[in-house]
Design an enzyme around this catalytic site. Sequence first.
Site, PDB file in Angstrom:
ATOM      1  N   CYS A  20      -3.392 -37.263 -22.172  1.00 38.88           N
ATOM      2  CA  CYS A  20      -2.425 -38.073 -22.910  1.00 38.88           C
ATOM      3  C   CYS A  20      -1.017 -37.454 -22.923  1.00 38.88           C
ATOM      4  O   CYS A  20      -0.326 -37.495 -21.913  1.00 38.88           O
ATOM      5  CB  CYS A  20      -2.953 -38.308 -24.328  1.00 38.88           C
ATOM      6  SG  CYS A  20      -2.173 -39.705 -25.185  1.00 38.88           S
ATOM      7  N   HIS A  45      -9.238 -39.720 -24.471  1.00 38.27           N
ATOM      8  CA  HIS A  45      -9.708 -38.740 -25.436  1.00 38.27           C
ATOM      9  C   HIS A  45     -11.224 -38.907 -25.548  1.00 38.27           C
ATOM     10  O   HIS A  45     -11.825 -39.714 -24.838  1.00 38.27           O
ATOM     11  CB  HIS A  45      -9.063 -38.982 -26.808  1.00 38.27           C
ATOM     12  CG  HIS A  45      -7.570 -38.891 -26.806  1.00 38.27           C
ATOM     13  ND1 HIS A  45      -6.886 -37.697 -26.790  1.00 38.27           N
ATOM     14  CD2 HIS A  45      -6.622 -39.868 -26.819  1.00 38.27           C
ATOM     15  CE1 HIS A  45      -5.584 -37.921 -26.802  1.00 38.27           C
ATOM     16  NE2 HIS A  45      -5.395 -39.241 -26.820  1.00 38.27           N
TER      17      HIS A  45
END
Length: 248
Positions: free
Chosen positions: A94, A197
């Site tokens: 990310c 994630h």
Amino acid sequence: MSESTLRIGVLYPEVLGTYGDTGNAVVLCERARRRGIDADIISVDLDTCVPEDLDLYTLGGGEDTAQALAARKMSDGTGLKRAVERGAPILAICASLQVLGQWYEDANAVRVPGLGFLDVTTAPQGSRTIGEILTTPRIDGLTDLLTGFENHGGATTCGPDATPLGTVIRGTGNGVNTGDGACDGVHQGSIIATYMHGPVLARNPQLADYLLSQAMGIAMTDLSELTVPGVQRLREERLQAVHSEVGN
């Protein structure tokens, strides 16, 4: 790899640890140890220079302020740059994906220089993406679908030197259609980056083993078979979560 122990780095866990991303190093370490491979986790905090000689590096996600701080700290040193130059495997999640790129724009539309390790740029996509993501991997040797949880407001464009990590089946990923479908992440040189994630390696053991094999300089097929209780059930639960979102 070092002669005796596989050394797995976790960079700046105090600011790059959103959604348990530091758990990726734990997964790598545990999967190595269960195969009889000595492995240690090396935590590199903000006050420590990034070692250039670790066998594998992991970086997580973070909010805007944490992301900017991590970007500044990484740009101040040469350890990670030298690791990239020698081909050390790196997993970036990310915000770290964005930091390793050419530049990214923060929430205030300020363009922040990246480290330039990845041929990508990131700008706000106009709305925030939150939810499950499922992709088909584009890396040779990876056959299992990749599953994760995404929460980001950035849209990442890959340049000619960057190959997307996977083609999106469900979710947003990079948020930019490349002409052959929506994609997630980047695979460039020894770097694997993604918006997933989860932590992503707990959800995707095959990807974890790919990184281990790269760090050890062997083919993934040379790793001994490994069955960890609960892993398959986790994958099935997450895949079912994707199907549930589609149904809604």
